[in-house]
Design a protein around this motif. Structure first.
Motif, mmCIF file in Angstrom:
data_model
loop_
_atom_site.group_PDB
_atom_site.id
_atom_site.type_symbol
_atom_site.label_atom_id
_atom_site.label_comp_id
_atom_site.label_asym_id
_atom_site.label_seq_id
_atom_site.Cartn_x
_atom_site.Cartn_y
_atom_site.Cartn_z
ATOM 1 N N ASP A 172 0.962 -1.175 0.195
ATOM 2 C CA ASP A 172 -0.144 0.087 -0.211
ATOM 3 C C ASP A 172 0.797 1.442 0.008
ATOM 4 N N ASP A 173 2.021 1.274 0.820
ATOM 5 C CA ASP A 173 2.960 2.431 0.911
ATOM 6 C C ASP A 173 4.312 1.902 0.820
ATOM 7 N N PRO A 174 4.757 1.674 -0.222
ATOM 8 C CA PRO A 174 6.087 1.371 -0.672
ATOM 9 C C PRO A 174 7.299 2.047 -0.045
ATOM 10 N N ILE A 175 6.940 3.512 0.030
ATOM 11 C CA ILE A 175 8.359 4.464 0.413
ATOM 12 C C ILE A 175 8.184 4.008 1.725
ATOM 13 N N PHE A 176 7.254 3.868 2.597
ATOM 14 C CA PHE A 176 7.063 3.605 4.063
ATOM 15 C C PHE A 176 7.760 2.635 4.417
ATOM 16 N N GLU A 177 7.212 1.332 3.706
ATOM 17 C CA GLU A 177 7.841 -0.159 3.985
ATOM 18 C C GLU A 177 9.316 0.011 3.662
ATOM 19 N N PHE A 178 9.633 0.675 2.736
ATOM 20 C CA PHE A 178 11.273 0.710 2.621
ATOM 21 C C PHE A 178 11.764 1.384 3.609
ATOM 22 N N ASN A 179 11.298 2.431 4.100
ATOM 23 C CA ASN A 179 11.911 3.418 5.134
ATOM 24 C C ASN A 179 11.916 2.418 6.530
ATOM 25 N N LYS A 180 10.701 1.820 6.625
ATOM 26 C CA LYS A 180 10.692 1.047 7.850
ATOM 27 C C LYS A 180 11.820 -0.161 8.063
ATOM 28 N N ALA A 181 11.989 -0.842 6.941
ATOM 29 C CA ALA A 181 12.888 -1.681 6.674
ATOM 30 C C ALA A 181 14.439 -1.351 7.039
ATOM 31 N N ILE A 182 14.630 -0.381 6.345
ATOM 32 C CA ILE A 182 15.984 0.363 6.588
ATOM 33 C C ILE A 182 15.933 0.880 7.786
ATOM 34 N N TRP B 44 3.921 12.593 0.932
ATOM 35 C CA TRP B 44 3.715 13.259 2.344
ATOM 36 C C TRP B 44 3.181 12.330 3.486
ATOM 37 N N GLN B 45 2.325 11.535 2.946
ATOM 38 C CA GLN B 45 1.766 10.636 3.913
ATOM 39 C C GLN B 45 3.009 9.668 4.124
ATOM 40 N N ALA B 46 3.688 9.210 3.320
ATOM 41 C CA ALA B 46 4.890 8.255 3.678
ATOM 42 C C ALA B 46 5.674 9.002 4.506
ATOM 43 N N LEU B 47 6.051 10.398 4.551
ATOM 44 C CA LEU B 47 6.894 10.967 5.250
ATOM 45 C C LEU B 47 6.411 11.141 6.719
ATOM 46 N N GLU B 48 5.102 11.341 6.985
ATOM 47 C CA GLU B 48 4.344 11.450 8.034
ATOM 48 C C GLU B 48 4.522 9.981 8.754
ATOM 49 N N LYS B 49 4.295 9.192 8.140
ATOM 50 C CA LYS B 49 4.427 7.818 8.788
ATOM 51 C C LYS B 49 5.691 7.406 9.209
ATOM 52 N N THR B 50 6.723 7.799 8.427
ATOM 53 C CA THR B 50 8.161 7.620 8.734
ATOM 54 C C THR B 50 8.585 8.413 10.040
ATOM 55 N N ILE B 51 8.328 9.568 9.991
ATOM 56 C CA ILE B 51 8.599 10.462 11.326
ATOM 57 C C ILE B 51 7.760 9.937 12.514
ATOM 58 N N ASN B 52 6.609 9.585 12.176
ATOM 59 C CA ASN B 52 5.914 8.853 13.653
ATOM 60 C C ASN B 52 6.450 7.527 13.903
ATOM 61 N N TYR B 53 6.934 6.982 13.054
ATOM 62 C CA TYR B 53 7.474 5.619 13.166
ATOM 63 C C TYR B 53 8.904 5.690 14.142
ATOM 64 N N ILE C 25 24.083 3.749 1.350
ATOM 65 C CA ILE C 25 23.460 2.598 2.256
ATOM 66 C C ILE C 25 22.142 2.103 1.817
ATOM 67 N N ILE C 26 21.222 3.238 1.610
ATOM 68 C CA ILE C 26 19.950 2.539 1.303
ATOM 69 C C ILE C 26 19.738 2.001 0.022
ATOM 70 N N TYR C 27 20.710 2.116 -0.847
ATOM 71 C CA TYR C 27 20.689 1.491 -2.291
ATOM 72 C C TYR C 27 21.736 0.501 -2.479
ATOM 73 N N ALA C 28 22.174 0.008 -1.368
ATOM 74 C CA ALA C 28 23.460 -0.973 -1.124
ATOM 75 C C ALA C 28 23.088 -2.245 -1.974
ATOM 76 N N ALA D 181 17.732 -4.758 3.227
ATOM 77 C CA ALA D 181 17.908 -3.935 4.416
ATOM 78 C C ALA D 181 19.222 -4.290 5.334
ATOM 79 N N GLU D 182 19.137 -5.730 5.095
ATOM 80 C CA GLU D 182 20.399 -6.526 5.997
ATOM 81 C C GLU D 182 21.505 -5.884 5.435
ATOM 82 N N ILE D 183 21.513 -5.559 4.074
ATOM 83 C CA ILE D 183 22.936 -5.010 3.687
ATOM 84 C C ILE D 183 23.127 -3.719 3.829
#
Ligand SMILES: O=C(O)c1cc(=O)[nH]c(=O)n1[C@@H]1O[C@H](COP(=O)(O)O)[C@@H](O)[C@H]1O
Length: 272
Positions: free
Chosen positions: A36-46, A72-81, A241-244, A251-253
């Motif tokens: 649903d929110d690929p950017i947030f899922e990416f950030n959460k894993a990173i 903006w929603q992904a940003l807000e979810k990231t900072i809240n996380y 880092i994030i695109y290693a 995320a592990e890498i």
């Protein structure tokens, strides 16, 4: 967060790494695109994989704005996380804002109050009244662009005006502004040799230093010239880092890449 608390975290984690969340939807692993929110899922894993090795995260707002409302929603979810899961982490909204005072006040409200970032990057070009609205918040900072990492920094920032390089005038003048104790400064890692003179003007303030990794800046040089007894540095790395990796264990890498930098930072801290 106060600079003192940030310093405490740096010594505790033996790291002054800031991981840049410059999330380009075209560069994240394709299997995430069905979320649903690929950017947030990416950030959460990173974030989950790198938080042990860093003290700060810096979402670059351009990458979120480029995706409209969903960005903006992904940003807000990231900072809240981050606030919820890792409240000890320092957060930077890399927005590079600054306008007439009345407008800057709105930018400051957005990033420092509503979204609750610890700090926001600010351009100094419009002067005192464009920056002071960002300095009014307790335990929040404005990170002023002093000497940036890019080639264009030589167009204006190092040019002499009244016998002094413009970036030095920015540093000296900004110290006279109201609540200037809430200032930090950006100095690019690619300009490490300038840090000695910069430290003569601002011996104590924290510096955000982007440009190691993808832009070629060297951590050792940054530390040699820019580190203070209280460290005073946040060194950012984003793409390296994030695109290693683009694989399912990206995320592990990313975590392993962050750990390499953290280990180098621990060695530098041992020299203090
Ligand atoms: O303010 C910044 O963070 C910044 C200032 C500067 O002088 N140079 C610079 O690269 N940045 C930011 O730092 C990040 C660097 O990303 P990487 O080159 O991928 O590590 C990007 O988000 C840039 O916008």
């Amino acid at each position: 967060m106060s600079p003192q608390e940030l310093t405490k975290q740096i010594f505790k984690k033996k790291s002054f790494l800031c991981v840049g969340l410059d999330v380009d939807i075209d560069r994240i692993p394709t299997y995430l695109l069905s979320e649903d929110d690929p950017i947030f899922e990416f950030n959460k894993a990173i974030i989950d994989a790198t938080h042990k090795f860093c003290v700060a995260y810096k979402p670059n707002i351009a990458f979120y704005e480029a995706n409209g409302v969903e960005g903006w929603q992904a940003l807000e979810k990231t900072i809240n996380y981050l606030h919820h899961e890792y409240p000890e982490i320092y957060t930077i909204a890399d927005a590079k804002r600054g306008d007439i005072g009345n407008t800057s006040r709105m930018y400051a409200k957005t990033f420092l109050q509503d979204l609750g970032f610890d700090s926001v990057t600010v351009a100094p070009y419009m002067g005192k009244d464009s920056v002071e609205p960002f300095l009014e918040f307790e335990n929040r900072q404005a990170i002023l662009l002093a000497l940036t990492s890019n080639e264009g920094a030589f167009d204006f920032q190092t040019q002499e005006v009244n016998g002094e390089e413009l970036y030095k005038t920015v540093l000296k003048t900004s110290k006279t502004w109201k609540n200037s104790e809430n200032l930090m400064y950006v100095v690019g890692a690619t300009k490490a040799e300038f840090l000695k003179e910069i430290r003569e003007i601002i011996p104590e303030n924290f510096l955000l230093v982007p440009g190691v990794g993808a832009q070629g800046g060297k951590l050792e040089d940054v530390c040699k010239y820019g580190m203070t007894k209280n460290v005073g540095l946040l060194v950012n790395s984003s793409r390296k880092i994030i695109y290693a990796s683009e694989s399912s264990n990206f995320a592990e890498i990313a975590g392993a890449k962050a750990e390499v930098l953290q280990k180098q930072m621990a060695e530098e801290l041992n020299k203090l």
